[in-house]
Enzyme design. Structure first.
Site, short mmCIF file in Angstrom:
data_model
loop_
_atom_site.label_atom_id
_atom_site.label_comp_id
_atom_site.label_asym_id
_atom_site.label_seq_id
_atom_site.Cartn_x
_atom_site.Cartn_y
_atom_site.Cartn_z
N SER A 218 -7.61 0.12 -40.62
CA SER A 218 -6.91 1.41 -39.77
C SER A 218 -7.75 2.79 -40.09
O SER A 218 -9.26 2.15 -40.21
CB SER A 218 -5.40 1.84 -39.25
OG SER A 218 -5.70 2.30 -38.59
N ASP A 334 -4.93 -6.68 -30.90
CA ASP A 334 -4.56 -4.75 -31.77
C ASP A 334 -5.11 -4.10 -30.35
O ASP A 334 -5.81 -3.72 -30.04
CB ASP A 334 -5.41 -4.77 -32.40
CG ASP A 334 -5.03 -3.39 -33.71
OD1 ASP A 334 -4.35 -2.12 -32.83
OD2 ASP A 334 -5.94 -3.27 -34.34
N HIS A 365 -2.00 -4.66 -34.95
CA HIS A 365 -3.34 -4.00 -35.32
C HIS A 365 -2.74 -4.57 -37.45
O HIS A 365 -2.04 -4.63 -38.24
CB HIS A 365 -2.41 -2.41 -35.82
CG HIS A 365 -3.56 -1.52 -35.84
ND1 HIS A 365 -4.73 -1.28 -35.87
CD2 HIS A 365 -2.81 -0.30 -36.89
CE1 HIS A 365 -5.34 -0.10 -36.80
NE2 HIS A 365 -4.03 0.07 -37.05
#
Length: 613
Positions: A218, A334, A365
């Protein structure tokens, strides 16, 4: 007892051999071990109680907190004791983040109010404060047990304006690229590190080989890319996992103000508040200069247009200097950091001729590549072992729908080289829903009425709804493999000067229940602002009764739609999960013969015909 001279001589020789053997055992140094092109776990590196842990501050070339001094980044090092006792030098796995020292609480009102009309300004939101956590010398324990035993040193640092690092968070600003660059420069002996935040006692990275790899998930996956785009020497390979590669693509879609999935109302200044854990006395200056000036003047929630502010936070625009080898990782489902983020950078790196591979899984994710893939990548580029990873014929590894994420299927590339575009048109013959076929589109119009209180999943399940248009393929007789970017071209008019436009590609019938897989129901989706049909940088109001053609890509996908399913092309206006929530009532009219869906189908037209005839 009398011992003969011969026995004494034999005894002396035996003792000498024994002593020499013991001496050799004592002096034998621990080194990395490799097998099948991968670094192996070494027992001598595996006792965490013997690891050396210390922290320091690396001086940067910028001052973003306004104190007149170069910002210093807080850095923590974890290394095997042999780097101190035996003079062993090892390569580095480096992870940097704005999250390590804690984040702001999710208080009521921290997100922007989405219940507004398009083009209007929302009322000011709540600004939370972060309570910093953590204790020196530890910044994070992530990645230690995976990499230190395999013969790496693991380094962590806090991003500018977070934790014990100086500076201001800028959420994609230049300092977030230059900060990890400075740490890598220090690891390579080019800049200074200090024992204290404001001290002058220097620290040297004498245990570093000068070979650095970066990874993270991320935001922590964004920063390896940020560092790589500086072209810093010594950064040999990066493995970004679900990285945000453009803050415009994260908070906007084709001119439309759009939230990341699960965070309705988030925008770039919300993320700034969320991570701003740095020195308390510097926060008012940072807030004024970054959040309340640069971001306020640049983010533009009223139009959603692309501008210089967003262009400066798009790493695709900064790829010229990149030299690091790249292994990307992302999930096709995601809906937070969407799969386009990795695809666009992978494509650009490949076009630059950089060593590249991409790993996609079918979940949401996060989700790293298999440890073996990461290990081979770092073994090649950090330890210099010629394992041939850069010469592999297959560049794409995709986890098929029901497979173990550790067991992806290898393909020559992504999108699948055997995929080609097949354009499907809208046919309406008096039955609902409409048909999605190879035949020319029906000459005529269909309309829908916006109502954001009805979710996309509810719209997809309804046999009939005035709030969406739905066109479906025949029931598939064979599996159909989609790989790449689906494209839509929609010609529409609106009875209002502004409207949201949302598209979901769905697999029908819609499955319900607690055991429904993430790969069921939604194939892919996308959003656009019809006002930006000509340009992302300048919108224009829609004139009632006038038709406009909006062209855009849906999110990348690689999915096998099973026989017995139908592919549904669903067009609606406001998306309850992602867009702003204007009052219901806006009417969109679609020109059927000027609207189409183009699918990237493996084996192309022949495959589609076989599956639908």
């Amino acid at each position: 007892m009398i011992i003969s001279p011969k026995s004494i001589s034999t005894l002396i020789i035996a003792l000498s051999i024994s002593i020499l053997s013991c001496a050799q055992d004592v002096t034998k140094k621990a080194t990395p071990i490799f097998k099948d092109g991968e670094a192996q776990i070494v027992e001598a590196f595996s006792d965490s109680d013997q690891w050396i842990r210390h922290d320091l501050w690396v001086e940067t070339e910028f001052d973003t907190d306004g104190d007149g001094q170069p910002d210093r980044m807080h850095v923590a090092v974890t290394r095997p004791e042999q780097t101190e006792t035996e003079g062993l030098k090892l390569p580095i796995i480096y992870v940097t983040s704005p999250y390590f020292a804690g984040v702001a609480a999710d208080l009521p009102g921290v997100m922007w109010d989405v219940n507004i009309e398009l083009g209007e300004s929302a009322k000011e939101r709540v600004h939370p404060e972060v309570t910093r956590r953590g204790q020196r010398p530890i910044i994070s324990n992530s990645h230690l047990r995976k990499w230190v035993p395999r013969g790496y040193i693991v380094v962590h640092s806090s991003s500018p304006g977070t934790g014990l690092s100086d500076g201001a968070p800028t959420i994609g600003g230049k300092n977030e690229s230059l900060a990890p660059k400075a740490v890598i420069d220090w690891l390579c002996g080019r800049v200074k590190g200090y024992t204290e935040r404001e001290g002058n006692e220097e620290v040297m990275a004498y245990w570093s080989t000068g070979k650095v790899g970066m990874t993270g998930t991320s935001y922590n996956g964004t920063l390896p890319l940020a560092a790589a785009t500086t072209g810093v020497e010594g950064l040999e390979a990066i493995i970004p996992i679900a990285p945000n590669t453009s803050y415009y693509h994260y908070y906007r879609s084709n001119g439309l103000v759009r939230s990341p999935g699960g965070y309705l109302g988030e925008d770039i200044d919300v993320l700034y508040d969320f991570v701003h854990s740095g020195k308390e006395e510097n926060r008012p200056y940072n807030n004024k200069t970054v959040r309340d000036t640069e971001m306020k003047n640049g983010m533009d929630r009223e139009t959603g247009d692309y501008n210089d502010f967003w262009a400066g936070r798009d790493y695709l625009n900064q790829m010229d200097n990149m030299k690091a080898a790249l292994l990307m990782s992302h999930g096709f489902n995601d809906w937070n950091v969407m799969p386009e983020h990795s695809y666009r950078i992978y494509k650009a790196a490949k076009e630059k001729g950089l060593p590249t591979q991409i790993y996609y899984h079918q979940n949401g994710h996060g989700g790293p590549p298999p440890t073996s893939m990461m290990n081979k990548w770092f073994t090649k580029y950090l330890h210099g072992i010629d394992n041939g990873v850069e010469k592999e014929e297959n560049k794409s590894y995709i986890v098929r729908e029901n497979d173990d994420p550790q067991m992806p299927t290898a393909y020559k590339d992504y999108p699948n080289p055997e995929a080609s575009h097949v354009t499907l048109n809208l046919n309406v013959v008096g039955v609902l829903p409409g048909n999605l076929t190879l035949n020319p589109g029906t000459i005529g119009f269909e309309s829908l009425t916006d109502d954001v209180t009805i979710s996309g999943s509810e719209l997809a399940k309804e046999a009939f709804s005035i709030n969406r248009l739905l066109y479906v393929t025949p029931v598939l007789k064979e599996d159909l493999h989609i790989s790449g970017l689906a494209k839509v071209s929609i010609t529409l008019s609106s009875n209002q000067p502004a409207a949201n436009l949302s598209v979901w590609l769905v697999s029908l019938p819609w499955e319900e229940g607690s055991d429904v897989k993430i790969t069921d129901n939604i194939i892919t989706r996308g959003w656009a602002d019809p006002k930006n049909h000509k340009s992302l940088t300048k919108e224009e109001d829609l004139k009632p009764g006038q038709f406009y053609t909006v062209n855009f890509d849906l999110q990348p996908d690689d999915q096998i739609i099973k026989a017995g399913q139908q592919i549904g092309f669903m067009i609606f206006s406001s998306d309850k999960e992602f867009t702003l929530h204007p009052k219901a009532g806006t009417e969109l009219t679609i020109k059927l013969d000027k609207t189409s869906l183009t699918l990237p189908i493996v084996e192309g037209l022949e495959s589609f015909k076989n599956a639908t005839n």
